[in-house]
Enzyme design. Structure first.
Site, PDB file in Angstrom:
ATOM      1  N   GLY A  70      -6.928  -5.717  -7.948  1.00  0.00           N
ATOM      2  CA  GLY A  70      -5.887  -5.576  -8.798  1.00  0.00           C
ATOM      3  C   GLY A  70      -5.600  -6.910  -9.699  1.00  0.00           C
ATOM      4  O   GLY A  70      -6.425  -7.673  -9.528  1.00  0.00           O
ATOM      5  N   GLU A  94      -2.851  -8.609  -9.434  1.00  0.00           N
ATOM      6  CA  GLU A  94      -2.074  -9.587  -8.495  1.00  0.00           C
ATOM      7  C   GLU A  94      -2.688  -9.705  -6.891  1.00  0.00           C
ATOM      8  O   GLU A  94      -2.960 -10.587  -6.425  1.00  0.00           O
ATOM      9  CB  GLU A  94      -0.783  -9.228  -8.329  1.00  0.00           C
ATOM     10  CG  GLU A  94       0.032  -9.308  -9.550  1.00  0.00           C
ATOM     11  CD  GLU A  94       0.354 -10.578  -9.668  1.00  0.00           C
ATOM     12  OE1 GLU A  94       0.515 -11.620  -8.767  1.00  0.00           O
ATOM     13  OE2 GLU A  94       0.590 -10.993 -10.953  1.00  0.00           O
ATOM     14  N   ASP A 133       6.966   1.199  -9.062  1.00  0.00           N
ATOM     15  CA  ASP A 133       5.511   1.438  -9.864  1.00  0.00           C
ATOM     16  C   ASP A 133       4.930   2.800  -9.544  1.00  0.00           C
ATOM     17  O   ASP A 133       3.777   2.819  -8.668  1.00  0.00           O
ATOM     18  CB  ASP A 133       4.616   0.239  -9.515  1.00  0.00           C
ATOM     19  CG  ASP A 133       3.167   0.230 -10.106  1.00  0.00           C
ATOM     20  OD1 ASP A 133       3.218   0.893 -11.450  1.00  0.00           O
ATOM     21  OD2 ASP A 133       2.364  -0.445  -9.871  1.00  0.00           O
TER      22      ASP A 133
END
Ligand SMILES: Nc1ncnc2c1ncn2[C@@H]1O[C@H](COP(=O)(O)OP(=O)(O)O)[C@@H](O)[C@H]1O
Ligand SMILES: [Mg+2]
Lengths: 267, 201
Positions: A33, A35, A162
């Site tokens: 991803g 991050e 999220d």
């Protein structure tokens, strides 16, 4: 071939140092991803699979800020997971962490994320030429389980931050569910919902925060398929029953939707 | 199978083997604790009261963390063996962790962990020999089935503060019924509490 080898080497290099010590199997990069990197690896014994979430340092960020941000994210994700686990919300268990080195090791959840399972299911129905609305029970049941899982999360005072269909996993209940291709009779939507990815989660009991979770989830289902969106009402119906105060959140959701619509009209 | 178990944990250097031995009904706990208090270098072991251990994984998790902290040069206590005991703790109080998890004069069931390191390598046979001559008690297999008979579940729940709330989790546990499942649930909560040691809110 050449690029493949190079990639393999790169993947090795970004592992946090302690994970370069020997293990029965080399940690396997699952996703990358913006991050975090997610590896499948093992904890203590070769028989215990785990998910290793690694947040490597970001060269473009100021080093002091970078370390603080990474520590904060690792600890906040771990704290919320431990809280959820204690209170019986279906999430992966926390095994170990090193906030300074930027990694968090959690229980490996068998199965697949809802987004993928749902796409498989929709595709198979299309291949079988089934009209929408016919034999939808499996999808309806999935929606019920999602509503109940999100309800339990909110009930213990945590908002996800999220909540997409990539952050909901379906863990098969039976052994059969683990090996995919067992013929048409298998329900790919079968399994227990497990909530994952608490990097943006926080402890909150605010109706607004809860409603935004639901709104984000609704949009995520909507982007998969119109049918999935129209059945989202089932998620909300189950959610409404799941804790005291859930109905207030559902009211709030209408407000959040209105705002979302206005925003998309301007944007 | 030998009663002393030697393990190489995942993601630790192969030079850092873990030896584990379990004893039942030990008679010389006071003497053994005294060796630690005296800093007798012949007794570089983690002496753990088996009553506060849920499972093999629980004990190995503490060993893993301690060795990891040794490798990263950030031991908080005297050596890797005391650090194993401290790693069992849900908080940063080292002295308290020794009282809760370490050997005391009243300890009857004793779990012993010895880490072999490049600077003080320890072969299984030497460790076994020394334990045999020093521990007055019956050596039993380091296995969940044996450990579980020694576990004081109420005490563990108290230490790790697992009594409060948590209706949801307990409900599922009871539906599934089986004792093994309850153990697994407890184990997972304990591992979480250990991982969060010292993480303040
Ligand atoms: N505990 C887990 N067990 C199995 N797979 C996982 C686990 N956690 C994450 N994954 C997989 O890795 C992906 C990325 O993990 P996630 O925690 O969502 O990180 P990100 O912040 O990068 O989205 C998930 O979508 C899922 O496919
Ligand atoms: Mg994600």
């Amino acid at each position: 071939m050449k690029t493949e080898t190079k990639q393999a080497v790169n993947k090795q290099r970004v592992l946090p140092p302690v994970f370069q010590y020997p293990s029965a199997a080399v940690p396997l990069l699952i996703t990358q991803g913006a991050e975090a990197l997610l590896y499948r690896s093992t904890y203590l014994l070769p028989s215990i699979p785990c998910a290793l979430k690694y947040r490597p340092s970001k060269p473009y960020r100021h080093p002091i800020l970078d370390v603080r941000l990474t520590k904060h994210r690792i600890l906040s994700e771990a704290r919320v997971l431990v809280k959820c686990k204690r209170e019986g919300v279906p999430v992966p268990a926390v095994y170990a962490l090193d906030e300074a080195a930027g990694w968090l090791m959690i229980e490996w959840i068998e199965g697949e994320v809802v987004r993928i399972r749902l796409n498989e299911w929709l595709k198979r129905r299309k291949d079988e030429d089934l009209a929408e609305g016919v034999d939808d029970e499996q999808l309806l049941e999935l929606m019920t389980r999602v509503g109940s899982a999100v309800g339990r999360l909110h009930a213990v005072g945590v908002v996800h931050g999220d909540l997409t269909t990539s952050n909901l996993m379906l863990r098969p209940r039976s052994r059969e569910g683990l090996n995919g291709d067992l013929g048409a009779a298998v329900n790919t939507l079968e399994g227990d919902i497990v909530l994952i990815d608490f990097g943006l989660a926080s402890q909150s009991q605010a109706d607004e925060d809860r409603a935004v979770d639901l709104y984000v989830l609704e949009r995520a289902f909507g982007s998969t398929h119109p049918r999935a969106e129209s059945l989202f009402g089932e998620v909300l119906r189950e959610y409404g029953k799941s804790f005291k105060g859930a109905n207030v959140v559902l009211k709030k959701l209408e407000e959040v939707r209105m705002r979302g619509r206005k925003r998309s009209m301007i944007g | 199978m030998a009663l002393l178990q030697t393990l190489h944990l995942e993601h630790l250097p192969s030079s850092h083997a873990i030896h584990a031995a379990l004893y039942r009904d030990i008679k010389n706990a006071t003497h053994l604790q005294q060796q630690l208090l005296n800093g007798n270098t012949d007794f570089e072991y983690a002496f753990i009261d088996a009553g506060v251990i849920v499972s093999k994984i629980h004990a190995l998790a503490a060993a893993y963390r301690a060795v990891n902290d040794l490798l990263e040069n950030r031991l908080r206590s005297r050596n890797v063996h005391s650090e194993i005991v401290f790693s069992l703790s849900p908080n940063n109080n080292i002295a308290e962790s020794f009282r809760r998890f370490g050997i005391t004069p009243t300890t009857t069931n004793l779990l012993i962990i010895k880490v072999s390191t490049p600077t003080s390598p320890a072969a299984a046979s030497e460790v076994q020999e020394h334990l045999t001559s020093s521990i007055e008690g019956e050596q039993v297999p380091f296995e969940d089935s044996v450990l579980s008979q020694m576990t004081d579940v109420a005490r563990i729940k108290k230490i790790y503060k697992l009594n409060s709330g948590g209706g949801g989790g307990k409900k599922t546990g009871q539906v599934n019924g089986a004792k093994g499942d309850e153990r697994k649930e407890l184990e997972v909560l304990v591992l979480g509490a250990m991982a969060l040691r010292g993480v303040t809110n």
